[in-house]
Design an enzyme around this catalytic site. Structure first.
Site, PDB file in Angstrom:
ATOM      1  N   CYS A   2       0.852  -1.193   0.000  1.00 45.20           N
ATOM      2  CA  CYS A   2       0.000   0.000   0.000  1.00 45.20           C
ATOM      3  C   CYS A   2       0.885   1.239   0.000  1.00 45.20           C
ATOM      4  CB  CYS A   2      -0.860   0.013   1.264  1.00 45.20           C
ATOM      5  SG  CYS A   2      -1.768  -1.509   1.516  1.00 45.20           S
ATOM      6  N   ASN A  98       0.867   0.360   5.916  1.00 47.08           N
ATOM      7  CA  ASN A  98       1.360  -0.520   4.858  1.00 47.08           C
ATOM      8  C   ASN A  98       2.061  -1.676   5.558  1.00 47.08           C
ATOM      9  OD1 ASN A  98       2.339  -1.710   2.533  1.00 47.08           O
ATOM     10  ND2 ASN A  98       4.168  -0.407   2.451  1.00 47.08           N
ATOM     11  N   GLY A  99       1.667  -2.918   5.241  1.00 47.22           N
ATOM     12  CA  GLY A  99       2.297  -4.087   5.865  1.00 47.22           C
ATOM     13  C   GLY A  99       1.241  -5.035   6.394  1.00 47.22           C
ATOM     14  N   LYS A 482       4.798 -11.240 -18.611  1.00 48.22           N
ATOM     15  CA  LYS A 482       4.270  -9.941 -19.054  1.00 48.22           C
ATOM     16  C   LYS A 482       2.850 -10.093 -19.577  1.00 48.22           C
ATOM     17  CE  LYS A 482       6.600  -7.251 -17.646  1.00 48.22           C
ATOM     18  NZ  LYS A 482       7.360  -8.025 -16.767  1.00 48.22           N
ATOM     19  N   GLU A 485       0.310 -10.946 -16.740  1.00 50.53           N
ATOM     20  CA  GLU A 485       0.050  -9.975 -15.674  1.00 50.53           C
ATOM     21  C   GLU A 485      -0.651  -8.713 -16.171  1.00 50.53           C
ATOM     22  OE1 GLU A 485       3.334  -8.152 -13.611  1.00 50.53           O
ATOM     23  OE2 GLU A 485       4.645  -8.391 -15.313  1.00 50.53           O
ATOM     24  N   HIS A 501       8.344 -32.993 -24.087  1.00 52.42           N
ATOM     25  CA  HIS A 501       8.149 -33.751 -22.841  1.00 52.42           C
ATOM     26  C   HIS A 501       6.818 -33.421 -22.178  1.00 52.42           C
ATOM     27  CE1 HIS A 501      12.219 -35.195 -23.241  1.00 52.42           C
ATOM     28  NE2 HIS A 501      12.625 -33.955 -23.413  1.00 52.42           N
ATOM     29  N   LYS A 601       3.026  -2.825  -7.281  1.00 56.19           N
ATOM     30  CA  LYS A 601       4.346  -2.661  -7.878  1.00 56.19           C
ATOM     31  C   LYS A 601       5.429  -3.372  -7.075  1.00 56.19           C
ATOM     32  CE  LYS A 601       7.456  -1.217 -10.672  1.00 56.19           C
ATOM     33  NZ  LYS A 601       7.582  -1.902 -11.959  1.00 56.19           N
TER      34      LYS A 601
END
Ligand code: AGP
Length: 606
Positions: A2, A98-99, A482, A485, A501, A601
């Site tokens: 956050c 945040n956390g 890429k 996401e 395989h 991010k």
């Protein structure tokens, strides 16, 4: 992860909080909120969804007050709803966080037993109740804040507002970063220097365990023991320009196009162009080093895999690369005579940080390849190898990825020279190849029109396979990541030799197969793999160079020709087409390119 911001200001806080949150939104964006002190009262506005939803709420219900806190959320505990959006308020206290508070359930039960009523499903809310309970029991605000911190276990960066203390904010850091910004008669607390960038470039970085009382006059900083401490106030580069998209629609698009410059600046920091030799900061003894252990996550992990191929091939130096979240828990058999390299754009990824600390505890010398020079990893290692591509805002990493590869490419050459695997003339040739790489990356970006038309087909696919050999097998992983996401299409990256395989069972006429194959020592094998998939109806997009195009088997749906390049820098040159493909597919699908769903991010929680 956050983003949090606090302002003890001289003008209306709400619009400034929003301006800062816009710079933090890349860290998490499933809900947002602000709270301000107005004549000793706390007033709050929150909204689920993107920041623009909160802006709409504020337009309808403006918020006065010069002191306040704000938050943009990436949900960990409790869904992305208004009820769970920060700031959380209990009595005289508002908090943004945040956390993860790991012991929140126990604390919540204890507080509820005291009759406290909770209104959210979040871990964060316990902080507001703990501080408020302290105030009720007669503690001064700072003492109540410190007592609350002493009860918490887990990772947190916090900003707390206390009603009745007109111009006071409390901040604390344990894990996720927190900075204090110094303005002219006003103060700021934020997740990083970018957050306070609109207001000041003078910042103080709190250390783990630090907490602070912040008012108009300044900040009092204390360490975990409660002792007043002095932390340096640094002047950071102005980030305003770097935060703009310019003429691009998305940060990701800009950052893909910024790669020639970002790689040029990064390479310049690791070679002596005049002497034609590498120049790696920090006295690592490449001659006698036994092994390198790379720990990283996501795209940074893939950069590490490319580094492994290059360092082992050129320097004959063993390199192990592991996903940090696995490495740190599997009790790896590691010996201290190795160098651990943490690869991390943000320098804050919790899993990578924990894996780094694990290796340091075992006595390994440590290094970090990071984009955030003041990040936690940068401050905890023996040697910092910064990348110089500027702040990367798009959640999907592009310019940081190639810049990371630049650093590992330079290390491969430096180690090869130090270990006598190449002579000076060969080092000079390879350094020249590196110096030329940014121009070739720019040429590779010119494939954008060809990529755009391929994207139309790929956007219709349910599954996509990316194949490559050698370093291109790592780039296949990156191309798949890429695409997944940002376009939400399922994709897998595979070593092309592995296809037979199992994965070849997936191949049919509906499956786009992206094959990365410059004309190198792997080319013949890759061409055979191409024939195998075409024989089963696979729709091949062959990304190669002019020599490869001349030798490619007929039948590919599309052949894209990147510029020829030395194998040392081929991973750099072949990255742009797969980045652009993911970007244009996502745009065609109307996805939120810079802020894909469910992502952030930098993931500073496990
Ligand atoms: C990359 O496109 C992703 N956003 C993600 O995999 C990212 O690389 C990963 O979370 C690691 O982040 P870091 O480089 O900041 O440690």
């Amino acid at each position: 992860m956050c983003g949090i911001i606090g302002i003890v200001g001289k003008s209306a806080a709400a619009p400034r909080l929003i301006e800062s949150l816009k710079r933090l939104e890349y860290r998490g964006y499933d809900s947002a909120g602000v709270a301000t002190l107005i004549n000793g009262r706390i007033e709050r506005r929150r909204a689920p969804g993107k920041l623009r939803e909160l802006e709409a709420v504020l337009a309808a219900q403006p918020l006065a007050g010069d002191t306040g806190i704000g938050h943009t959320r990436w949900a960990t505990h409790g869904g992305p709803t208004e009820r769970n959006a920060h700031p959380h308020v209990a009595g005289r206290v508002a908090v943004v966080h945040n956390g993860i508070i790991e012991n929140f359930a126990e604390l919540k039960a204890e507080l509820q037993a005291k009759g406290r009523v909770f209104t959210s499903d979040t871990d964060t809310e316990v902080v507001a109740h703990l501080v408020d309970q302290g105030l009720i029991e007669g503690a001064e605000p700072l003492a109540a804040f410190k007592a609350a911190l002493d009860r918490l276990s887990g990772a947190y960066a916090l900003c707390v507002l206390v009603r009745g203390e007109r111009d006071m904010i409390f901040g604390a850091r344990n894990g996720p970063p927190l900075v204090i910004g110094y303005g002219d008669g006003e103060m700021f607390v934020g997740s990083d220097a970018l957050a306070v960038g609109p207001f000041t470039n003078r910042v103080l970085y709190l250390e783990d365990g630090d907490f602070a009382e912040v008012n108009h006059a300044g900040a009092r900083v204390f360490n975990a023991a409660g002792d007043a401490v002095r932390r340096d106030i640094k002047t950071v580069a102005s980030s305003a320009a770097l935060m703009e998209k310019g003429n691009y629609r998305h940060f990701m698009e800009k950052e893909i196009h910024d790669q020639p410059e970002g790689c040029q600046r990064t390479i310049a920091a690791y070679v002596d162009a005049l002497a034609g030799v590498t120049a790696i900061p920090g006295n690592v003894d490449w001659t006698h080093l036994e092994r390198i252990q790379i720990v990283a996550c996501g795209t940074s992990y893939i950069a590490g895999v490319i580094g492994k191929y290059l360092i082992e091939k050129y320097a004959n130096l063993p390199v192990d690369v592991e996903v940090a979240s696995e490495f740190r828990y599997r009790e790896p058999a590691i010996r201290p005579d190795a160098l651990v390299i943490a690869m991390s754009q943000s320098g804050e990824t919790a899993d990578t940080l924990a894996a780094l600390r694990y290796c340091q505890a075992k006595g390994m010398k440590s290094a970090a390849v990071v984009n955030a020079a003041e990040s936690t990893m940068a401050r905890e290692v023996d040697v910092v190898w910064p990348i110089h591509c500027g702040p990367e805002i798009g959640v999907a990493s592009t310019k940081a990825f190639t810049a990371q590869v630049c650093v590992l490419t330079a290390i491969a050459v430096a180690a090869a020279r130090a270990r006598g695997r190449i002579d000076q003339a060969e080092e000079e040739r390879l350094v020249r190849a590196m110096i030329e790489a940014p121009r070739l990356i720019a040429e590779s970006i010119q494939l954008e029109e060809a990529v755009r038309s391929v994207a139309v087909e790929v956007a219709k696919a349910r599954d996509v396979l990316y194949l490559g050999r050698g370093p291109m097998s790592a780039l296949a992983l990156e191309g798949a990541l890429k695409l997944k996401e940002i376009s939400y299409i399922h994709a897998e990256g595979y070593a092309a030799g592995e296809l037979k395989h199992g994965p070849i069972a997936l191949v049919d006429e509906h499956t786009p197969i992206i094959i990365l194959a410059p004309f190198d020592s792997y080319f013949e094998k890759s061409a055979s793999n191409m024939s195998e998939v075409m024989a089963r109806g696979g729709q091949v997009v062959f990304i190669t160079d002019p020599e490869g195009a001349a030798h490619a088997p007929a039948g590919a749906r599309v052949v894209m020709t990147a510029p020829s390049s030395d194998p040392l820098v081929a991973p750099l040159v072949m990255s742009a087409p797969i980045q652009l493909l993911a970007y244009h597919v996502a745009v065609l699908k109307g996805a939120d390119v810079d802020q894909p769903r469910n992502l952030a991010k930098s993931v500073t929680v496990e």
